[in-house]
Scaffold this motif. Structure first.
Motif, PDB file in Angstrom:
ATOM      1  N   PRO A  35     -57.231 -24.430 -69.273  1.00 60.27           N
ATOM      2  CA  PRO A  35     -57.777 -24.968 -68.076  1.00 60.27           C
ATOM      3  C   PRO A  35     -56.658 -25.123 -66.989  1.00 60.27           C
ATOM      4  N   SER A  36     -57.154 -25.135 -65.936  1.00 66.29           N
ATOM      5  CA  SER A  36     -56.415 -24.850 -64.616  1.00 66.29           C
ATOM      6  C   SER A  36     -55.398 -26.301 -64.529  1.00 66.29           C
ATOM      7  N   GLY A  37     -55.809 -27.372 -64.758  1.00 66.38           N
ATOM      8  CA  GLY A  37     -55.205 -28.511 -64.568  1.00 66.38           C
ATOM      9  C   GLY A  37     -54.493 -29.216 -65.838  1.00 66.38           C
ATOM     10  N   ILE A  38     -54.287 -30.671 -65.817  1.00 69.49           N
ATOM     11  CA  ILE A  38     -53.572 -31.126 -67.209  1.00 69.49           C
ATOM     12  C   ILE A  38     -54.872 -31.375 -68.047  1.00 69.49           C
ATOM     13  N   GLU A  77     -49.229 -29.393 -75.956  1.00 70.19           N
ATOM     14  CA  GLU A  77     -47.944 -28.892 -75.435  1.00 70.19           C
ATOM     15  C   GLU A  77     -48.159 -28.376 -73.837  1.00 70.19           C
ATOM     16  N   ILE A  78     -49.256 -27.647 -73.602  1.00 70.70           N
ATOM     17  CA  ILE A  78     -49.515 -27.093 -72.286  1.00 70.70           C
ATOM     18  C   ILE A  78     -49.484 -28.223 -71.287  1.00 70.70           C
ATOM     19  N   GLY A  79     -50.439 -29.265 -71.864  1.00 70.02           N
ATOM     20  CA  GLY A  79     -50.942 -30.514 -70.993  1.00 70.02           C
ATOM     21  C   GLY A  79     -49.817 -31.452 -70.710  1.00 70.02           C
ATOM     22  N   GLN A  80     -48.879 -31.667 -71.850  1.00 72.73           N
ATOM     23  CA  GLN A  80     -47.635 -32.475 -71.681  1.00 72.73           C
ATOM     24  C   GLN A  80     -46.640 -31.782 -70.794  1.00 72.73           C
ATOM     25  N   SER A  81     -46.509 -30.557 -70.900  1.00 70.13           N
ATOM     26  CA  SER A  81     -45.397 -29.655 -69.930  1.00 70.13           C
ATOM     27  C   SER A  81     -46.103 -30.059 -68.375  1.00 70.13           C
ATOM     28  N   ARG A  82     -47.094 -29.713 -68.213  1.00 73.88           N
ATOM     29  CA  ARG A  82     -47.834 -29.537 -66.875  1.00 73.88           C
ATOM     30  C   ARG A  82     -47.545 -31.156 -66.252  1.00 73.88           C
ATOM     31  N   LEU A  83     -47.939 -32.299 -67.144  1.00 72.77           N
ATOM     32  CA  LEU A  83     -47.785 -33.411 -66.728  1.00 72.77           C
ATOM     33  C   LEU A  83     -46.422 -33.841 -66.526  1.00 72.77           C
ATOM     34  N   ALA A  85     -44.072 -31.765 -65.400  1.00 76.68           N
ATOM     35  CA  ALA A  85     -43.815 -31.119 -64.421  1.00 76.68           C
ATOM     36  C   ALA A  85     -44.178 -31.677 -63.072  1.00 76.68           C
ATOM     37  N   GLN A  86     -45.589 -32.136 -63.305  1.00 75.31           N
ATOM     38  CA  GLN A  86     -46.228 -32.922 -61.986  1.00 75.31           C
ATOM     39  C   GLN A  86     -45.543 -34.162 -61.594  1.00 75.31           C
ATOM     40  N   GLU A  87     -44.953 -34.876 -62.965  1.00 73.62           N
ATOM     41  CA  GLU A  87     -44.011 -36.120 -62.224  1.00 73.62           C
ATOM     42  C   GLU A  87     -42.888 -36.029 -61.823  1.00 73.62           C
ATOM     43  N   VAL A  88     -42.401 -34.506 -61.823  1.00 72.28           N
ATOM     44  CA  VAL A  88     -40.933 -34.160 -61.148  1.00 72.28           C
ATOM     45  C   VAL A  88     -41.265 -33.360 -60.030  1.00 72.28           C
ATOM     46  N   GLY A  89     -42.554 -33.178 -59.820  1.00 71.38           N
ATOM     47  CA  GLY A  89     -42.780 -32.390 -58.484  1.00 71.38           C
ATOM     48  C   GLY A  89     -42.537 -30.928 -58.732  1.00 71.38           C
ATOM     49  N   GLU A  90     -42.495 -30.110 -60.029  1.00 70.55           N
ATOM     50  CA  GLU A  90     -42.059 -28.918 -59.913  1.00 70.55           C
ATOM     51  C   GLU A  90     -43.445 -28.125 -60.169  1.00 70.55           C
ATOM     52  N   ILE A  91     -43.873 -27.332 -58.907  1.00 66.69           N
ATOM     53  CA  ILE A  91     -45.087 -26.738 -59.077  1.00 66.69           C
ATOM     54  C   ILE A  91     -45.233 -25.294 -59.833  1.00 66.69           C
ATOM     55  N   GLU A  92     -43.817 -24.881 -59.851  1.00 67.04           N
ATOM     56  CA  GLU A  92     -43.615 -23.637 -60.698  1.00 67.04           C
ATOM     57  C   GLU A  92     -43.897 -23.965 -62.125  1.00 67.04           C
ATOM     58  N   CYS A  93     -43.358 -25.327 -62.713  1.00 66.39           N
ATOM     59  CA  CYS A  93     -43.533 -25.454 -63.981  1.00 66.39           C
ATOM     60  C   CYS A  93     -44.924 -25.955 -64.298  1.00 66.39           C
ATOM     61  N   VAL A  94     -45.891 -26.393 -63.360  1.00 69.91           N
ATOM     62  CA  VAL A  94     -47.258 -26.688 -63.713  1.00 69.91           C
ATOM     63  C   VAL A  94     -48.020 -25.520 -63.948  1.00 69.91           C
ATOM     64  N   SER A  96     -46.445 -22.404 -65.093  1.00 72.16           N
ATOM     65  CA  SER A  96     -46.036 -21.859 -66.233  1.00 72.16           C
ATOM     66  C   SER A  96     -45.997 -22.593 -67.587  1.00 72.16           C
ATOM     67  N   GLY A  97     -46.017 -23.954 -67.460  1.00 73.72           N
ATOM     68  CA  GLY A  97     -45.987 -24.812 -68.464  1.00 73.72           C
ATOM     69  C   GLY A  97     -44.949 -25.249 -69.047  1.00 73.72           C
ATOM     70  N   ARG A  98     -43.490 -24.555 -68.645  1.00 79.79           N
ATOM     71  CA  ARG A  98     -42.530 -24.995 -68.969  1.00 79.79           C
ATOM     72  C   ARG A  98     -41.443 -24.846 -67.819  1.00 79.79           C
ATOM     73  N   ALA A  99     -40.380 -25.503 -67.926  1.00 77.76           N
ATOM     74  CA  ALA A  99     -39.368 -25.489 -67.070  1.00 77.76           C
ATOM     75  C   ALA A  99     -38.625 -24.088 -66.934  1.00 77.76           C
ATOM     76  N   SER A 100     -38.158 -23.536 -65.695  1.00 80.06           N
ATOM     77  CA  SER A 100     -37.658 -22.197 -65.913  1.00 80.06           C
ATOM     78  C   SER A 100     -36.234 -22.318 -66.732  1.00 80.06           C
ATOM     79  N   ASN A 101     -35.562 -23.101 -66.896  1.00 77.91           N
ATOM     80  CA  ASN A 101     -34.457 -23.314 -67.810  1.00 77.91           C
ATOM     81  C   ASN A 101     -34.597 -23.379 -69.072  1.00 77.91           C
ATOM     82  N   SER A 102     -35.895 -23.346 -69.551  1.00 77.76           N
ATOM     83  CA  SER A 102     -36.229 -23.227 -70.813  1.00 77.76           C
ATOM     84  C   SER A 102     -36.448 -22.002 -71.857  1.00 77.76           C
ATOM     85  N   ARG A 103     -36.012 -21.071 -70.959  1.00 76.52           N
ATOM     86  CA  ARG A 103     -36.290 -19.658 -71.725  1.00 76.52           C
ATOM     87  C   ARG A 103     -37.556 -19.379 -72.079  1.00 76.52           C
ATOM     88  N   THR A 104     -38.580 -19.629 -71.004  1.00 79.00           N
ATOM     89  CA  THR A 104     -39.896 -19.081 -71.202  1.00 79.00           C
ATOM     90  C   THR A 104     -40.456 -18.557 -70.171  1.00 79.00           C
TER      91      THR A 104
END
Length: 115
Positions: A35-38, A77-83, A85-94, A96-104
């Motif tokens: 899905p495109s959202g959370i 896992e995808i939903g939690q990662s997007r949630l 990311a949304q909480e910290v305001g990182e649209i790129e994380c939303v 891709s599903g993971r923060a860029s520093n997590s080697r994904t």
């Protein structure tokens, strides 16, 4: 009569090509199921396609002795990662599903894959 090395290599390359085609088709199916959202929960087709992709990927040979480790994320896992990311305001994380520093990395910017 023994088979020539060239024929053996050609058959091997054809099998790899077929498996790459299967893997690509599975990635397309997996991508379309995300899905495109959370969202949380289960999707039987998504999970089956992830298992099938993992099986096909396992059969692909290493190239120059290297093959990346790929682990597809489940829906929760995808939903939690997007949630997160949304909480910290990182649209790129939303996306891709993971923060860029997590080697994904993400195939087509939609399927989160851990490396």
């Amino acid at each position: 009569m023994t088979e020539s090395l060239l024929n053996t290599a050609i058959r091997h390359f054809e099998a790899v090509e077929a498996n790459l085609g299967k893997a690509e088709a599975l990635v397309n199916e997996i991508e379309s199921a995300i899905p495109s959202g959370i969202a949380f929960g289960q999707d039987v087709d998504y999970e089956r396609n992830c298992r099938d992709f993992t099986a096909v990927y396992a059969e692909l040979p290493k190239i120059d002795g290297w093959k990346p480790d790929i682990a597809l994320m489940d829906f929760d896992e995808i939903g939690q990662s997007r949630l997160d990311a949304q909480e910290v305001g990182e649209i790129e994380c939303v996306m891709s599903g993971r923060a860029s520093n997590s080697r994904t990395f993400s195939i087509a910017s939609r399927i989160p894959i851990s490396v």
